[in-house]
Design a protein around this motif. Structure first.
Motif, PDB file in Angstrom:
ATOM      1  N   UNK A 193      38.813  21.648 -37.044  1.00 48.92           N
ATOM      2  CA  UNK A 193      37.725  20.662 -37.118  1.00 48.92           C
ATOM      3  C   UNK A 193      38.171  19.267 -36.672  1.00 48.92           C
ATOM      4  N   UNK A 194      39.472  19.103 -36.491  1.00 52.08           N
ATOM      5  CA  UNK A 194      39.954  17.777 -36.073  1.00 52.08           C
ATOM      6  C   UNK A 194      40.467  17.763 -34.637  1.00 52.08           C
ATOM      7  N   UNK A 195      41.204  18.809 -34.329  1.00 51.45           N
ATOM      8  CA  UNK A 195      41.805  18.837 -33.003  1.00 51.45           C
ATOM      9  C   UNK A 195      41.878  20.294 -32.519  1.00 51.45           C
ATOM     10  N   UNK A 196      41.669  20.487 -31.219  1.00 54.88           N
ATOM     11  CA  UNK A 196      41.808  21.840 -30.669  1.00 54.88           C
ATOM     12  C   UNK A 196      43.202  21.959 -30.071  1.00 54.88           C
ATOM     13  N   UNK A 197      43.934  22.950 -30.546  1.00 57.27           N
ATOM     14  CA  UNK A 197      45.246  23.243 -29.942  1.00 57.27           C
ATOM     15  C   UNK A 197      45.065  24.507 -29.120  1.00 57.27           C
ATOM     16  N   UNK A 198      45.355  24.430 -27.840  1.00 54.50           N
ATOM     17  CA  UNK A 198      45.221  25.635 -27.012  1.00 54.50           C
ATOM     18  C   UNK A 198      46.523  25.927 -26.312  1.00 54.50           C
ATOM     19  N   UNK A 199      46.966  27.170 -26.473  1.00 58.22           N
ATOM     20  CA  UNK A 199      48.145  27.622 -25.743  1.00 58.22           C
ATOM     21  C   UNK A 199      47.603  28.438 -24.597  1.00 58.22           C
ATOM     22  N   UNK A 200      47.579  27.843 -23.430  1.00 61.59           N
ATOM     23  CA  UNK A 200      46.848  28.489 -22.334  1.00 61.59           C
ATOM     24  C   UNK A 200      47.405  29.852 -21.941  1.00 61.59           C
ATOM     25  N   UNK A 201      48.634  30.142 -22.294  1.00 62.60           N
ATOM     26  CA  UNK A 201      49.192  31.460 -21.959  1.00 62.60           C
ATOM     27  C   UNK A 201      50.310  31.768 -22.932  1.00 62.60           C
ATOM     28  N   UNK A 202      50.530  33.067 -23.117  1.00 63.04           N
ATOM     29  CA  UNK A 202      51.562  33.512 -24.048  1.00 63.04           C
ATOM     30  C   UNK A 202      52.948  33.255 -23.450  1.00 63.04           C
ATOM     31  N   UNK A 203      53.893  32.782 -24.248  1.00 63.21           N
ATOM     32  CA  UNK A 203      55.239  32.613 -23.688  1.00 63.21           C
ATOM     33  C   UNK A 203      55.824  33.975 -23.299  1.00 63.21           C
ATOM     34  N   UNK A 204      56.703  33.974 -22.321  1.00 61.93           N
ATOM     35  CA  UNK A 204      57.393  35.216 -21.974  1.00 61.93           C
ATOM     36  C   UNK A 204      58.753  35.274 -22.628  1.00 61.93           C
ATOM     37  N   UNK A 205      59.326  34.103 -22.834  1.00 60.21           N
ATOM     38  CA  UNK A 205      60.709  34.095 -23.317  1.00 60.21           C
ATOM     39  C   UNK A 205      60.857  33.104 -24.471  1.00 60.21           C
ATOM     40  N   UNK A 206      61.328  31.910 -24.162  1.00 58.97           N
ATOM     41  CA  UNK A 206      61.626  30.960 -25.231  1.00 58.97           C
ATOM     42  C   UNK A 206      61.140  29.542 -24.914  1.00 58.97           C
ATOM     43  N   UNK A 207      60.112  29.462 -24.079  1.00 64.72           N
ATOM     44  CA  UNK A 207      59.483  28.167 -23.804  1.00 64.72           C
ATOM     45  C   UNK A 207      58.001  28.296 -24.158  1.00 64.72           C
ATOM     46  N   UNK A 208      57.508  27.380 -24.962  1.00 64.40           N
ATOM     47  CA  UNK A 208      56.103  27.462 -25.368  1.00 64.40           C
ATOM     48  C   UNK A 208      55.392  26.144 -25.043  1.00 64.40           C
ATOM     49  N   UNK A 209      54.211  26.260 -24.454  1.00 63.15           N
ATOM     50  CA  UNK A 209      53.429  25.069 -24.097  1.00 63.15           C
ATOM     51  C   UNK A 209      52.082  25.099 -24.792  1.00 63.15           C
ATOM     52  N   UNK A 210      51.581  23.944 -25.168  1.00 63.08           N
ATOM     53  CA  UNK A 210      50.184  23.855 -25.593  1.00 63.08           C
ATOM     54  C   UNK A 210      49.624  22.482 -25.288  1.00 63.08           C
ATOM     55  N   UNK A 211      48.286  22.447 -25.248  1.00 60.12           N
ATOM     56  CA  UNK A 211      47.599  21.173 -25.039  1.00 60.12           C
ATOM     57  C   UNK A 211      46.764  20.888 -26.279  1.00 60.12           C
ATOM     58  N   UNK A 212      46.484  19.605 -26.514  1.00 62.14           N
ATOM     59  CA  UNK A 212      45.682  19.213 -27.672  1.00 62.14           C
ATOM     60  C   UNK A 212      44.499  18.381 -27.209  1.00 62.14           C
ATOM     61  N   UNK A 213      43.366  18.579 -27.883  1.00 61.45           N
ATOM     62  CA  UNK A 213      42.183  17.804 -27.534  1.00 61.45           C
ATOM     63  C   UNK A 213      41.411  17.497 -28.814  1.00 61.45           C
ATOM     64  N   UNK A 220      46.831  13.186 -37.088  1.00 61.46           N
ATOM     65  CA  UNK A 220      45.876  12.537 -37.997  1.00 61.46           C
ATOM     66  C   UNK A 220      45.936  11.017 -37.849  1.00 61.46           C
ATOM     67  N   UNK A 221      47.148  10.521 -37.736  1.00 57.54           N
ATOM     68  CA  UNK A 221      47.330   9.075 -37.585  1.00 57.54           C
ATOM     69  C   UNK A 221      46.686   8.584 -36.284  1.00 57.54           C
ATOM     70  N   UNK A 222      46.920   9.326 -35.201  1.00 60.02           N
ATOM     71  CA  UNK A 222      46.363   8.905 -33.909  1.00 60.02           C
ATOM     72  C   UNK A 222      44.841   9.038 -33.903  1.00 60.02           C
ATOM     73  N   UNK A 223      44.346  10.118 -34.540  1.00 57.24           N
ATOM     74  CA  UNK A 223      42.891  10.314 -34.556  1.00 57.24           C
ATOM     75  C   UNK A 223      42.198   9.173 -35.284  1.00 57.24           C
ATOM     76  N   UNK A 224      42.859   8.676 -36.342  1.00 54.25           N
ATOM     77  CA  UNK A 224      42.268   7.592 -37.129  1.00 54.25           C
ATOM     78  C   UNK A 224      42.088   6.329 -36.290  1.00 54.25           C
ATOM     79  N   UNK A 225      43.007   6.151 -35.320  1.00 52.89           N
ATOM     80  CA  UNK A 225      42.938   4.930 -34.512  1.00 52.89           C
ATOM     81  C   UNK A 225      42.446   5.166 -33.101  1.00 52.89           C
ATOM     82  N   UNK A 226      42.182   6.404 -32.787  1.00 50.56           N
ATOM     83  CA  UNK A 226      41.905   6.734 -31.389  1.00 50.56           C
ATOM     84  C   UNK A 226      40.455   6.439 -31.035  1.00 50.56           C
TER      85      UNK A 226
END
Ligand code: TYR
Length: 638
Positions: A505-525, A629-635
């Motif tokens: 309800x505060x932020x969407x975290x999306x991991x656009x693809x599953x990691x294959x090994x040991x690197x994980x990426x996600x974006x926040x909105x 949460x801190x950034x959302x409060x001031x964003x």
């Protein structure tokens, strides 16, 4: 994890005493070694020199500069810490550090055995250790060879240069045979009758074979200067422009890499004079892996256009996402292409993922069964990933970086060739070694003749060598470190999903693809936002707390991550999907690219529980929640 305790320096410098003992021992031993080389000679620096004012002034200056350096270094990136999950760097293995320091004092130069008789052999052994890990053969008619480089970039250059030389050699040879008009033969055919297109589509083995056969024929016919005649026709002599002018039948000289490939491939194309317009980008699929249909389309196009495909580069662990390309699929595509007379070399860019293969290896060197590996992990490895690792042995050459997943200090890359004789095409002297003689490995003791670099450190070789000796390149050795990193990534992936659900309800975290090994990426909105610019601005705000470059001392940073962009041009469909997952409007032409946080989960201590039972990954997500949460409060939106 207990196995690792004596292996690494430790996030707290826990193994300080062990390191100090080993380094001190090496340091003293080195000084005694100096003393014992002609101990009868008078020491050139007099004992009393240290009491002179000049000496003391110099020492004072040196000390103050060293203090300053030491102070500056405190602002360095704490790669060793489990709070550092940014780029491909982490804690260091003790054997790599102490062997490096010990050897540094002797300063061997691996350009040639003349400058490194004590250690050059170790470089060839490191090459063999890595070759074996990738599944290349060290016995039988085709034997592998490898050596170290300053990093993956140079190894990639070498991969391109060697395969280019091997692929274009038969064309020069054919031209020399036609010009000479002699009856040189290969496999019962007259070489001068073989079509230039056939000559331009030979495998490394065929190229070596025709080279040896032509040499034999020339000897039988009493042609003394055959090697010179061939040399005169080679692109290395004529220059690429003249060579291509004389051989329009070659069409364009193409190299194919996935869109996810490292930027060193573009640099390589520029350096080699092939031009970036001949670097074909193979599309990647939704998992960020090379898409085989796209590869086939490019190969078909090149075939129809009568162009020459020098090589295709599958990536074993992409730099940005750790994705594993379908190496087996590339090998299969080559088999099919051969049926229509189309050849290409395969250089495996395993700079990141090469050491992962240690996990797949049993102690006897065989590949561990898929089911056995699967039983050790929650998700890893899928059949696709397993098959890719299974097929590495069928590539022609590879790049692999010990300064990445072998946890040893920079600079430590490596180039490995499945067939050691490939280097004969680039050998930097006129004295030709042909079949029979070429089995002699002593040639490699003059390493500088075969490789891109000249003077090069023996200390990095000692570092890799000793490390491989004490931590074997199988699932009982390095595989444990690698396996731990994959466990960390799987754990991260699960925690990220739980976090995403909790914070929805505060932020969407999306991991656009599953990691294959040991690197994980996600974006926040921020939830409800549809504007890409706003999402990116929010990501940048978070990076002020998470990125490596910030105001204030490095000690204030709780966690350090890296970031990258999902560039539409490279990752088209995946970019659209990511926008959808994040609740953003579809990307429009000219839009900036989506910012993603990138986490390299290679630190060996990520899953170590703290006093309250939470590990570093838990702590990271707690911290992320706090700053979100801190950034959302001031964003401000929009
Ligand atoms: N994608 C991996 C499995 C995997 C999934 C999640 C991870 O965090 C790590 C690995 C495979 O196909 O083998």
């Amino acid at each position: 994890m207990k196995d690792f305790y004596p292996w690494f320096l430790g996030a707290y410098g826990e193994n300080h005493q062990l390191v100090e003992d080993l380094v001190n021992e090496a340091m003293r031993d080195h000084m005694y070694w100096r003393r014992n080389f002609h101990p009868e000679s008078q020491p050139p620096i007099p004992t009393a020199a240290q009491f002179t004012p000049e000496y003391q002034e110099f020492v004072a200056l040196l000390k103050s500069e060293m203090y300053r350096l030491s102070a500056d270094l405190k602002a360095a990136i704490p790669f060793f810490s489990p709070r550092y999950i940014g780029h491909m760097a982490s804690d260091l293995l003790i054997p790599g550090v102490v062997a490096r320091i010990a050897t540094l004092l002797y300063n061997p130069n691996h350009v040639s055995e003349d400058a490194s008789p004590a250690t050059i052999e170790k470089e060839l052994e490191v090459g063999e250790q890595l070759a074996e890990m990738l599944g290349y053969s060290l016995s039988g008619p085709i034997k592998a060879f490898g050596h170290m480089t300053s990093g993956g970039t140079i190894a990639n250059y070498e991969g391109l240069k060697n395969l280019m030389a091997a692929r274009l050699f038969p064309v020069a040879l054919g031209e020399a045979a036609r010009e000479l008009d002699a009856d040189l033969k290969w496999e019962g055919q007259l070489i001068r009758d073989i079509s230039p297109r056939r000559l331009a589509n030979m495998s490394v083995e065929e190229a070596l074979d025709i080279r040896a056969a032509a040499h034999k024929s020339a000897q039988e016919l009493g042609i003394q200067n055959w090697a010179d005649l061939v040399d005169a026709q080679r692109y290395e002599t004529l220059g690429l422009t003249e060579f291509q002018r004389r051989h329009p039948e070659l069409g364009r000289l193409r190299v194919m890499v996935p869109a996810s490939a490292h930027y060193s491939w573009e640099k390589a194309m520029k350096l080699m004079g092939l031009g970036t317009s001949n670097l074909d980008m193979i599309a990647v699929d939704m998992d960020m892996r090379m898409e085989l249909e796209s590869l086939q389309q490019l190969l078909d196009y090149a075939h129809d256009a009568k162009d020459t495909v020098l090589l295709v580069v599958p990536v074993l662990g992409t730099t940005e996402f750790g994705a594993i390309d379908p190496v087996d699929g590339v090998v299969a595509a080559r088999q099919t292409c051969r049926l229509r007379g189309q050849e290409f070399g395969i250089h495996l860019d395993a700079a990141w993922g090469g050491y992962l293969r240690s996990l797949f290896k049993a102690e006897d060197g065989t590949l561990r069964p898929h089911a056995e590996l699967k039983a050790e992990f929650k998700y890893f490895p899928s059949a696709e990933v397993y098959n890719a690792f299974d097929a590495t042995s069928k590539t022609d050459s590879a790049t692999i970086d010990p300064h990445k997943l072998a946890f040893i200090p920079y600079p430590a890359g490596a180039y490995i060739a499945r067939n050691r004789d490939i280097v004969e095409f680039v050998r930097q002297d006129a004295a030709y070694v042909f079949d029979g003689e070429s089995a002699d490995d002593s040639r490699f003791r003059k390493l500088g003749q075969y490789i891109m670099e000249g003077s090069k450190p023996g200390s990095t070789v000692a570092s890799a060598y000793i490390t491989h000796r004490v931590i074997p390149l199988n699932h009982k050795g390095f595989g444990k470190i690698i396996g731990n990193s994959i466990h960390s990534c799987e754990y991260f992936w699960d925690v990220a999903q739980a976090w995403a659900a909790r914070m929805a309800d505060k932020v969407v975290l999306a991991m656009p693809f599953e990691p294959d090994t040991n690197i994980a990426c996600f974006a926040l909105n921020p939830t409800g936002n549809r504007d890409l610019k706003v999402a990116n601005a929010f990501g940048k705000e978070l990076l002020k707390k998470l990125g490596p470059v910030q105001d204030g001392p490095i000690q204030n940073r709780s966690f350090i991550v890296s970031s990258t962009r999902l560039v539409e041009e490279h990752y088209g469909p995946r970019t659209h999907e990511a926008h959808k997952l994040l609740g953003l409007d579809a990307p429009a032409p000219g839009d900036e690219s989506l910012l993603v946080l990138r986490h390299t989960l290679m630190n060996p201590w990520l899953l170590t529980p703290n006093e309250d039972g939470s590990n570093y990954i838990d702590l990271y997500f707690e911290f992320l929640e706090e700053i979100v949460l801190e950034k959302l409060a001031h964003f401000r939106f929009g």
